[in-house]
Design an enzyme around this catalytic site. Structure first.
Site, PDB file in Angstrom:
ATOM      1  N   VAL A 123      -3.989 -11.699  54.044  1.00  0.00           N
ATOM      2  CA  VAL A 123      -4.410 -11.568  55.434  1.00  0.00           C
ATOM      3  C   VAL A 123      -3.178 -11.805  56.299  1.00  0.00           C
ATOM      4  CG1 VAL A 123      -5.906 -12.461  57.259  1.00  0.00           C
ATOM      5  CG2 VAL A 123      -6.706 -12.420  54.873  1.00  0.00           C
TER       6      VAL A 123
ATOM      7  N   ARG B 294      -0.074   0.527  58.617  1.00  0.00           N
ATOM      8  CA  ARG B 294       1.080   1.401  58.886  1.00  0.00           C
ATOM      9  C   ARG B 294       0.762   2.403  59.990  1.00  0.00           C
ATOM     10  NH1 ARG B 294       3.004   3.538  53.239  1.00  0.00           N
ATOM     11  NH2 ARG B 294       4.836   4.186  54.381  1.00  0.00           N
TER      12      ARG B 294
ATOM     13  N   TYR C  85      -2.537  16.599  63.191  1.00  0.00           N
ATOM     14  CA  TYR C  85      -3.723  15.843  63.584  1.00  0.00           C
ATOM     15  C   TYR C  85      -4.805  16.857  63.940  1.00  0.00           C
ATOM     16  CZ  TYR C  85      -6.340  12.062  65.906  1.00  0.00           C
ATOM     17  OH  TYR C  85      -7.288  11.131  66.270  1.00  0.00           O
TER      18      TYR C  85
ATOM     19  N   GLY D 198      -9.178  -5.406  65.268  1.00  0.00           N
ATOM     20  CA  GLY D 198      -9.811  -4.807  66.433  1.00  0.00           C
ATOM     21  C   GLY D 198     -11.074  -4.035  66.100  1.00  0.00           C
ATOM     22  N   GLY D 199     -11.334  -3.847  64.812  1.00  0.00           N
ATOM     23  CA  GLY D 199     -12.544  -3.133  64.420  1.00  0.00           C
ATOM     24  C   GLY D 199     -12.456  -1.630  64.613  1.00  0.00           C
TER      25      GLY D 199
END
Lengths: 544, 544
Positions: free
Chosen positions: A281, A226, A461, A146-147
């Site tokens: 991959v 992950r 976070y 997805g970049g």
């Protein structure tokens, strides 16, 4: 290829669009900064925001493509001509991920390194054949989902080879199989999450994986890094959902897992999970699915301080009570969250719990969790304060872009530690970030929340906002280094769910030990003997 | 060493006693066969049991110890003289595990191969130093925990080296640390389960790991073999409990895990979990602990047939209801279980669910599970039929010894598969075993139960009873081969919780693929370059 004009990226027909080349997501959804907020930020950060717009796309400097025509022909022999792109617009959209350093570079007009070509294989067998060609010809390969990487995982490093290609997996976007009795599904690695959910919804099922990158991140990317989603308390980390994996490597196919459990040696799923494209991959992922919830309930709670709130979530995680989501914000993030949501800030700190399931399950679990939180000193605020968060939970990256255009860096970093280490780690990282960013160019706002809880510990976070200053890249790198050193020194992992890429690689030898690094290199040697797969990422360089 | 007479094994002072050299556990607990049961078995198996007592210990043939005196001196330099034993009694008790083939060999007087010496290191550092010596000198090393392997995992193969030692970890029996806030403990690898539970009980905690080998198996052994206990529905598989591992290898210390979760590359805990002593010697295991339950409740349920019972457990595993234990017996095992428990056999098949927790948790969960089971066609029988099983749940290996002395083989094997594959796999393995054992020497009773359930599938645990016949070892090996082929052909894993050892090694290449085997060999090359660690186990031989 579907392209309306010659400057558009040449994406394969029928596949998902690329993200903005200089920021997150759909360029049409970019937001402008409210002048009032701008003034507030200037005051808090002690710095005058300045305009930092991206350069126009035509001014971006890309290196000339270096792919040997003979090698290019061998690659298109596999994919067909239509599925190799080496136009600048396509290459630009594959020259990295979405970290603040990525964006700063791109917005300033630098797209170097860029992939020499972008490949769009149709299936596992094409990936195998492409890797065979690239291994034989010495072409580095960066798998691209997805970049959304924010750790440099997609930077197209050549690793000493003469050229590098991005292997874009967006055509591997099928629901390969579905087993309603075992409640498992096999999904192509390139399926983005909204599409995965739509495919599973036809069977009344959900994956339940909801990270902030939800709208763009792919199933294969989750496995390779992950990943962990916002509802991890109920649905588990992505690695908990994976029942099987199929990967293409330069030495053939590696398949792992299948039965629900096994004692047949080391679990090789866990070699591919977190391998970040360095070992193979990932082309197909078998996942456990759940029935779609009848009801979703969110509740905010208030606690006198972060320590008490974290202890309350610990009590929940170590009890029989089971929220689907459990978060607690520190005082700083509680204040900012209220301001952004247009609410009056309450003193102390806020926690959020969410529940998904049948009506009866949600009721029972909310009651059980509520009893633990109340006993731990919490006050129920009800669903209202959570509404703004839930509506905007995938849009923070857009706000980051807006701030960046106004000369404000807003970046995140994360870790996890045992409950015993958690509060000291929170203080150490907050202090390190604050100290690293305080100076002539202003100060920083550092905020943090616990986003994932476990019986034995939790994640932290952090979000940091600071003026970009005169040298934004160096400024952020200094802060990041200070935070990473504090993390390692205080019992945290260098990354709880963002993965390693290039940015955390300097700390990997400390994280897994010199011998652990040797093992990863040995596994790579067995699967990718020439070292073409995502060079310069994850695996530390050999000991001198 | 504590030894009262010269023929007793020379175990270190204060450590746990060895098991019987020819059977399970404490020789004082051996049972004799009730004549009524003996006649019944004869009738069912269509074979006249015959006496097959073990030879007297003094008649057992052990090969002469081969350890070079110079090497022996280097080893005792590490352990001290008192902690290397090479007397016959000690070697005999370290020459294998407790599979039926192991016991048949031993009882017939064969103890070849035997370890040339048994080492009792005191700690991690001594293990490291011993491995350094053994690697330098070319001595094979078989790590030895509780000695409970039933797959040949402890057979002291020399692997082409001139000598082999058993590395007995019983002195690593400490609770290294305990963190009450994070609810984690670090235990020495050599701690047997009852001692682990006693150590944790001092803090009001339990591990909750209850396999049939409970009384003898060690914490390190559980990790090395990816063990699963009878209460796995509630407490998880052993691998789910492990938060960190420390292992000694010929190339130094490998430590993995710690924080509650991480995205820092492949999870190297999962390289050591299931490594069966081939990659390193696990010396310390960090585990998640739980509070000791206030109450334990068992309930039996009846279902019309195995298929319906299995579907009911599937409904539970895919719901919000959470038993601590969930088992369902097929018709055959239901019948035999009732007979052994002295109860009248009920038609159909029996399921057992268990609940542990606070009084309120047990009530709530039993109600939730009961509702699902009833809706799936079950009839509640109450706790009574479970009492005999719970009382005797660790003693089946003693019964096996009793039967063996009466000329009856009673062995188990196990697998796991998705819910979709489960019932066909059950039939295929039952048929394969029955067909392989039926003939001139009588027939077989094949029974099975589901002992571990997951959202996506379950385990199958088969027990086979058959007359030993004229060539018991070959007879069992033929049955085992037939069962293994049926497992592989019908979507099962070659082992759900017994591990691989020598016995399942022929199926490992099929289980993990040729490339998966290459990866394990590469990891071994990085950690154990000379290949001294447990040669001939787990990892398939290289492709020709």
């Amino acid at each position: 290829m579907a392209h309306d004009d010659t400057n558009a990226p040449r994406r394969p027909a029928g596949t998902a669009p690329d993200m903005s080349w200089f920021g997150w997501g759909d360029p049409a959804l970019a937001r402008s900064l409210d002048p009032g907020l701008r003034d507030l930020i200037a005051q808090v950060l002690r710095a005058r925001p300045r305009d930092m717009p991206p350069v126009p796309e035509e001014e971006v400097r890309l290196p000339a493509p270096r792919l040997d025509p003979r090698v290019r022909a061998r690659l298109t022999e596999v994919t067909g001509d239509a599925h190799l792109a080496d136009d600048d617009a396509t290459r630009l959209r594959h020259c990295g991920g979405k970290s603040t350093p990525d964006l700063l570079m791109r917005r300033a007009g630098s797209a170097d390194p860029a992939p020499d070509a972008v490949l769009y294989p149709a299936d596992h067998d094409q990936v195998l054949r492409l890797l065979e060609v690239c291994s034989a010809e010495g072409v580095a390969v960066v798998p691209f989902g997805g970049g959304t990487s924010v750790v440099g995982g997609l930077t197209p490093l050549s690793g000493g080879f003469g050229s590098v290609v991005a292997l874009d997996l967006r055509r591997l976007d099928a629901l390969v199989s579905f087993d309603p009795e075992s409640m498992t599904a096999v999904l192509g690695a390139g399926v983005r999450t909204p599409r995965a959910e739509a495919l599973l919804a036809e069977y009344g099922c959900t994956l339940g994986h909801m990270p902030q990158s939800y709208e763009y991140a792919t199933i294969g990317g989750y496995a390779a890094t992950r990943s962990s989603g916002q509802a991890s308390s109920g649905y588990g980390r992505f690695e908990d959902m994976v029942v099987s994996l199929r990967a293409a490597t330069p030495r053939g196919t590696l398949a792992a897992g299948g039965p629900p459990a096994s004692a047949a040696g080391p679990d090789l799923r866990h070699l591919l999970l977190g391998s970040e494209g360095t070992l193979g991959v990932i082309t197909e992922v078998g996942v456990r699915v759940r029935r779609r919830p009848e009801r979703v309930l969110d509740e905010a709670w208030s606690f006198p301080d972060f320590r008490t709130g974290a202890a309350a979530l610990r009590a929940v995680a170590q009890s029989d009570a089971r929220p689907t989501m459990a978060r607690v914000l520190d005082e700083s993030e509680t204040f900012v969250g209220a301001a952004l949501g247009g609410r009056e800030a309450t003193p102390g700190c806020q926690a959020v719990v969410g529940f998904e399931g049948t009506e009866a399950e949600v009721d029972a679990r909310a009651a059980a969790v509520g009893a633990v939180l109340a006993a731990a000193g919490g006050t129920r605020l009800g669903p209202e304060p959570v509404a703004h968060w839930r509506e905007n939970r995938f849009s923070a990256p857009y706000l980051r872009d807006t701030l960046l255009s106004a000369g404000i860096l807003a970046e995140t970093l994360e870790t996890a530690a045992s409950w015993t280490d958690l509060v000291p780690l929170h203080a150490a990282v907050s202090d390190a970030l604050t100290a690293a960013l305080d100076g002539d160019e202003g100060g920083a706002v550092v905020m943090c929340h616990v986003s994932h809880t476990y019986a034995t510990g939790a994640s932290l976070y952090f979000t940091v906002a600071t003026a970009a200053g005169s040298a934004p890249l160096e400024r952020w790198e200094r802060a990041k280094r200070a935070a990473s050193e504090a993390i390692v020194a205080h019992g945290g992992t260098i990354t709880h769910h963002h993965a390693v890429g290039t940015d955390h690689r300097p700390w990997m030898a400390e994280e897994i030990g010199a011998l652990g690094a040797d093992v990863l290199r040995a596994a790579k040697g067995a699967l990718d003997p020439r070292g073409i797969l995502n060079p310069g990422k994850l695996i530390p360089a050999p000991r001198g």
